[in-house]
Design a protein around this motif. Structure first.
Motif, short mmCIF file in Angstrom:
data_model
loop_
_atom_site.label_atom_id
_atom_site.label_comp_id
_atom_site.label_asym_id
_atom_site.label_seq_id
_atom_site.Cartn_x
_atom_site.Cartn_y
_atom_site.Cartn_z
N VAL A 191 0.72 -1.12 0.11
CA VAL A 191 -0.14 0.05 0.07
C VAL A 191 0.99 1.22 -0.05
CG1 VAL A 191 -1.79 -1.30 1.07
CG2 VAL A 191 -0.09 0.01 2.65
N PRO A 192 0.59 2.46 -0.51
CA PRO A 192 1.16 3.51 -0.40
C PRO A 192 1.68 4.04 1.08
CG PRO A 192 -0.67 3.86 -1.69
CD PRO A 192 -0.81 2.58 -1.25
N VAL A 193 2.79 4.48 1.21
CA VAL A 193 3.55 5.08 2.60
C VAL A 193 2.87 6.35 2.78
CG1 VAL A 193 5.15 5.20 3.92
CG2 VAL A 193 5.05 3.20 2.24
N THR A 194 1.89 6.67 3.78
CA THR A 194 1.50 8.03 4.16
C THR A 194 1.74 8.16 5.58
OG1 THR A 194 -0.74 6.89 4.62
CG2 THR A 194 -0.40 7.68 2.38
N GLY A 195 2.19 7.08 6.28
CA GLY A 195 2.10 7.40 7.80
C GLY A 195 0.89 7.34 8.45
N GLN A 196 0.87 7.68 9.67
CA GLN A 196 -0.36 7.40 10.59
C GLN A 196 -1.10 8.58 10.38
OE1 GLN A 196 -0.54 4.69 12.30
NE2 GLN A 196 1.40 3.96 11.60
N ILE A 197 -2.27 8.20 9.65
CA ILE A 197 -3.22 9.64 9.38
C ILE A 197 -3.94 9.79 10.22
CG2 ILE A 197 -5.22 10.05 7.58
CD1 ILE A 197 -4.00 8.37 5.44
N SER A 198 -4.59 8.97 10.95
CA SER A 198 -5.41 9.30 12.37
C SER A 198 -4.59 10.22 13.37
CB SER A 198 -5.67 7.92 12.92
OG SER A 198 -6.63 8.30 13.96
N SER A 199 -5.17 11.24 13.69
CA SER A 199 -4.66 12.09 14.85
C SER A 199 -4.39 11.51 16.15
CB SER A 199 -5.12 13.43 14.86
OG SER A 199 -6.68 13.20 15.08
N VAL A 207 -3.28 1.95 20.64
CA VAL A 207 -4.49 1.46 20.50
C VAL A 207 -4.87 2.00 19.03
CG1 VAL A 207 -6.87 2.13 21.39
CG2 VAL A 207 -4.97 1.99 22.86
N TRP A 208 -4.20 3.11 18.74
CA TRP A 208 -4.75 3.67 17.22
C TRP A 208 -4.02 3.72 16.27
CZ3 TRP A 208 -9.70 4.22 18.02
CH2 TRP A 208 -10.20 4.57 19.19
N LEU A 209 -2.63 2.72 16.59
CA LEU A 209 -1.67 2.38 15.37
C LEU A 209 -2.51 1.83 14.16
CD1 LEU A 209 1.16 3.05 14.70
CD2 LEU A 209 1.71 0.70 15.46
N ASN A 210 -2.00 2.26 13.01
CA ASN A 210 -2.18 1.36 11.83
C ASN A 210 -1.04 0.58 11.40
OD1 ASN A 210 -2.77 0.52 9.32
ND2 ASN A 210 -3.09 2.50 8.36
N SER A 211 -1.02 -0.63 11.82
CA SER A 211 0.31 -1.30 11.63
C SER A 211 0.75 -1.55 10.18
CB SER A 211 -0.01 -2.98 12.10
OG SER A 211 -1.31 -3.33 11.13
N SER A 212 -0.07 -1.15 9.14
CA SER A 212 0.41 -1.04 7.84
C SER A 212 1.35 -0.08 7.45
CB SER A 212 -0.78 -1.47 7.00
OG SER A 212 -1.62 -0.29 6.69
N GLN A 213 1.23 0.94 8.18
CA GLN A 213 2.19 2.43 8.17
C GLN A 213 3.20 2.31 9.00
OE1 GLN A 213 1.73 4.35 5.50
NE2 GLN A 213 0.18 3.18 4.41
N PRO A 214 4.31 2.95 8.45
CA PRO A 214 5.55 2.96 9.42
C PRO A 214 5.28 4.09 10.54
CG PRO A 214 5.68 4.30 7.36
CD PRO A 214 4.44 3.56 7.00
#
Length: 259
Positions: A191-199, A207-214
């Motif tokens: 998937v494209p690398v965008t970082g953690q989008i959720s504030s 708790v809110w980490l997106n594991s597919s993003q760095p």
């Protein structure tokens, strides 16, 4: 045991004697044992003992302990055997595995099994659970800390400088680890690398980490960033071209001198 007289051994230095003892009784009756005696009377029962005592004074690689003669054919067989062993060892394929140091969690749920035969009525079904990526350990990027590339001289290569827009998030200790995490996401991610989008990830990444993003804050690559990178690549290619052209005259003149 029946002892035969000691005889000179011309394959060894002067003064060395060989003695053969024939066994008279027991299960091994009729077989013989060979011994060698140094000029000082020291007894040797095997070729390794003889080799340790003589050291580099005599090459015993083709020496036959039982006959007391040098046999070049035996040396040739040993060389062929060693060459064959080396070829077998070289057949092993190099380990080109680029898997990252990520702990993969095995599934504990029962998965359906489909028996596949050549019967035309059977249908092959794909198991979606097997195709899905296994879950990763949380904050696995910390395992990349301390890893660095080195040149042929074992000198550690200087790490790249991250753009100001890339900022670490969570327990990532430094920019070097963040750079490795971003490079890993580009290498193994789909998937494209965008970082953690959720504030919310900034408040509690556990708790809110997106594991597919760095583990970095959300960033945006602008057109200006792309133009700067293209210009940087153009300058590097220009330097490489100049270096190759500067080396051509020296190589050509050397070739004429060799002729």
């Amino acid at each position: 045991m029946e002892k035969q007289g000691r005889v000179d051994c011309p394959a060894l230095p002067p003064g060395w004697k060989k003695e053969e003892v024939i066994r008279k009784s027991g299960l091994s009756a009729g077989k013989s044992d060979v011994y060698y005696f140094s000029p000082t009377g020291k007894k040797f029962r095997s070729k390794p003992q003889l080799a340790r005592y003589l050291g580099n004074a005599v090459d015993l690689s083709c020496f036959d302990f039982r006959t007391g003669k040098m046999m070049p054919s035996k040396l040739q067989k040993n060389k062929q055997r060693l060459r064959g062993d080396a070829m077998q060892a070289n057949k092993g394929k190099p380990d080109l595995n680029t898997a990252l140091p990520i702990r993969q969690t095995a599934s504990i749920f029962k998965q359906p099994v489909t028996k596949v035969t050549n019967h035309p009525d059977n249908k092959v079904r794909a198991d979606p659970q097997r195709l899905a990526e296994q879950p990763r350990q949380l904050f696995w990027e910390k395992r990349l800390r301390g890893l660095s590339a080195s040149d042929v001289g074992q000198e550690i290569l200087k790490a790249m400088e991250l753009p100001k827009g890339l900022q670490a998030l969570g327990p990532v200790p430094d920019d070097v680890t963040l750079l490795s995490a971003v490079a890993s996401a580009l290498h193994v991610g789909s998937v494209p690398v965008t970082g953690q989008i959720s504030s919310a990830a900034e408040k509690n990444p556990s708790v809110w980490l997106n594991s597919s993003q760095p583990l970095c804050k959300a960033f945006l690559v602008t057109d200006d960033d792309i133009r700067k990178q293209e210009e940087r690549v153009r300058r590097v290619r220009k330097k490489l071209e100049e270096a190759l052209l500067a080396n051509e005259p020296a190589t050509g003149s050397k070739g004429h001198e060799d002729e």
